[in-house]
Structures are given as structure tokens and as C-alpha cells.
Design a protein around this motif. Structure first.
Motif, mmCIF file in Angstrom:
data_model
loop_
_atom_site.group_PDB
_atom_site.id
_atom_site.type_symbol
_atom_site.label_atom_id
_atom_site.label_comp_id
_atom_site.label_asym_id
_atom_site.label_seq_id
_atom_site.Cartn_x
_atom_site.Cartn_y
_atom_site.Cartn_z
ATOM 1 N N UNK A 1 29.219 35.070 45.620
ATOM 2 C CA UNK A 1 29.869 34.747 45.736
ATOM 3 C C UNK A 1 30.401 32.888 44.989
ATOM 4 N N UNK A 2 29.457 32.733 43.656
ATOM 5 C CA UNK A 2 29.315 32.211 43.361
ATOM 6 C C UNK A 2 30.319 32.377 41.418
ATOM 7 N N UNK A 3 30.226 33.948 41.404
ATOM 8 C CA UNK A 3 31.051 34.502 40.753
ATOM 9 C C UNK A 3 32.374 33.681 41.034
ATOM 10 N N UNK A 4 32.527 35.025 42.224
ATOM 11 C CA UNK A 4 33.828 34.748 42.283
ATOM 12 C C UNK A 4 34.712 33.808 42.301
ATOM 13 N N UNK A 5 34.170 32.410 42.654
ATOM 14 C CA UNK A 5 34.358 31.040 43.530
ATOM 15 C C UNK A 5 35.003 30.239 41.602
ATOM 16 N N UNK A 6 34.011 30.690 40.103
ATOM 17 C CA UNK A 6 34.274 30.338 39.365
ATOM 18 C C UNK A 6 36.065 30.776 38.949
ATOM 19 N N UNK A 7 36.803 32.060 39.811
ATOM 20 C CA UNK A 7 38.357 31.999 39.943
ATOM 21 C C UNK A 7 39.173 31.334 39.666
#
Length: 277
Positions: free
Chosen positions: A183-189
Motif C-alpha cells: 500500500x505504501x509503495x502504491x500511495x507514493x504515486x
């Protein structure tokens, strides 16, 4: 006949549902402001929940899809089903009417038992609703989606591609380190995101959470509360603190954690004696 209008009974229910979908579209169009005061079946979250939960309306919603949903959202753009929860059938109907819906602005399905069957629908909603600003998926035990990585990845990929969301609530889903990482990696975008609820997800020492706060260009507020220290140990808190200082956008100024709350309304801070220094 001259005595009474003709009545038809179709062998297959789908024909009747198709005709009703057309009738409903015409009816809702005629009542949608400024033409009227709105369709009574969508006058409140309670009546909307009752409509969506009606299993006889499921195929009607599939046929009318986002065209119907956009008309309903013109009547009420914010849909909150936390107090009037949806059944599996109701959630299925909800995803139908939010497919390519350019009017809905807020969807709250907190504590609605969202599960794997909902993932394709949520994916379409997040990727096709061009005016969706707020989404609440809290308290749904989304940890169960992380057990099948492709499901959680599908949902997170939709969030990553979204540019309209400003408020996302993922509180109380016990995602664990693996779910938090994805989730955290996705939310960076998710570049428009300003406020994020991420409490009670048990990230442990997962570094991607700090990376999110260090690199996100628009976040202004995040909620990070855990019940137990081992779910967010001191090492992680230190990493998060450094990340906040290193964020180049310098927009992330509000933090709700288990030690203190710094919000838009905060006038002073009280530092607990038991807090580490």
C-alpha cells in the motif's frame, strides 16, 4: 384493448430488468435537480442502502451502470454507508453504479465487510470515477486480501493510478508489514492524496511507510496510531520523524500518532511523561 392497457410478462427476468432499468433512468433524469427534488429512492444513505441491497435491483444496476450512478450522484454526491451497511449484493450493485461515474465525490464503506469479491469493483471505481475525492475503506479487515497477493496488489494498483483522491481512510485493517509495504509503495504515486488514515495496520519496522512520508508530494496529514509498541516500535517512529523532516514538499504538517495529536485545530502540545525522548 379499449378496456385496459396491455400487460406483458416475460419468460426471462432479465427482459423485465432491462425495461425497468430504462424506466428508472428516465424517472431519475426527470427528478434530478434542477428538474426536480430528486428521486426518493436515493434521498438519504438509508434509502440508498435499501435500494442497493434489494437483490432484484442488482441486474438493473448492472444494466444502468455509471449512467444511473452519475444521475444519483448529481442528487447527492457523497455516499456514506457506514451506518447503513451494504450486503454483498448491495456492494456489488454499488460498484456497478460507480463504474465510470463522473459525479460521485465521496464513498464510505467503512465496516462493510469488504472482501475479495469487491476488489474488481473497487478497482473500476477508483480508476474510472473522475471526481472521486474521498474513499473510506476502514474497519474491513483488508488483511484477508493480503493473503492472496494479486488481490491486494490489484486494489493498490488502482490507488497508485488515481490522481483525484484527496482523502483515503485505511484505518483498522491489520494489513501487517507485507500489506503496508504494498500500500505504501502504491500511495507514493497517488499524487493528489492529502489526508491518509493508516492507523492499526501493524506495520512493524516496515521502511516503506517512512519512504511514503519522505517522498509524497502532497500529503498534509496522516494518522498513525497503534495499540501496541511492537506494531510500531521506536525505531520505526524515529524513521517516520526523520522522513517528515526530509520531505522536500514540506506540506506534511499534521500527524496523529499514539503519543500526540498535531492537527489543524491544535493550539498546544502536551508531551506524555512516558514518551521516549
Amino acid at each position: 384493448t379499449e378496456a385496459a392497457p396491455a400487460q406483458y410478462q416475460f419468460k426471462h427476468l432479465s427482459f423485465q430488468e432491462g425495461l425497468y432499468a430504462e424506466h428508472l433512468l428516465l424517472l431519475v433524469t426527470s427528478l434530478t435537480p434542477p428538474n426536480g427534488n430528486g428521486w426518493p429512492g436515493w434521498a438519504s444513505d438509508k434509502t440508498a442502502s435499501e435500494f442497493l441491497n434489494n437483490r432484484y435491483m442488482n441486474n438493473t444496476c448492472r444494466i444502468a451502470a455509471g449512467h444511473l450512478g452519475a444521475l444519483l450522484a448529481k442528487q447527492r454526491p457523497d455516499w456514506d454507508f457506514r451506518q447503513d451497511p451494504l450486503t454483498p449484493n448491495g456492494r456489488s450493485a454499488l460498484w456497478y453504479v460507480t463504474d465510470d461515474n463522473d459525479q460521485v465525490q465521496m464513498i464510505n464503506v467503512s465496516n462493510n465487510d469488504v472482501g475479495s469479491d469487491d476488489v474488481p469493483g473497487i478497482h473500476k471505481t477508483v480508476t474510472t470515477c473522475s471526481n472521486l475525492h474521498r474513499l473510506d475503506l476502514s474497519e474491513n479487515e483488508l488483511v484477508k486480501l493480503t493473503l492472496i497477493p494479486s488481490q491486494w496488489s490489484m486494489l493498490c494498483d488502482a490507488l497508485a493510478a488515481n490522481s483525484t483522491l484527496t482523502d483515503l481512510n485505511l484505518n483498522k485493517n491489520r494489513l501487517g508489514a507485507t500489506g503496508v509495504r504494498t500500500a505504501a509503495r502504491a500511495l507514493r504515486s497517488c499524487i493528489g492524496l492529502k489526508r491518509l488514515g493508516f492507523s492499526y495496520n501493524e506495520p512493524g519496522v516496515e521502511h516503506s511507510l517512512a519512504d511514503l512520508l519522505r517522498l509524497h508530494p502532497a500529503l498534509t496529514s496522516i494518522e498513525l496510531v497503534e495499540a501496541l509498541d511492537r506494531h510500531l516500535p521506536s525505531r520505526s517512529k524515529d524513521d517516520i520523524g526523520r522522513a517528515l523532516l526530509e520531505n522536500k514538499a514540506k506540506t506534511l504538517g499534521f500527524l496523529h500518532c499514539d503519543t500526540f495529536v498535531l492537527s489543524e485545530e491544535t493550539t498546544h502540545l502536551t508531551w506524555p511523561k512516558e514518551a521516549s525522548t
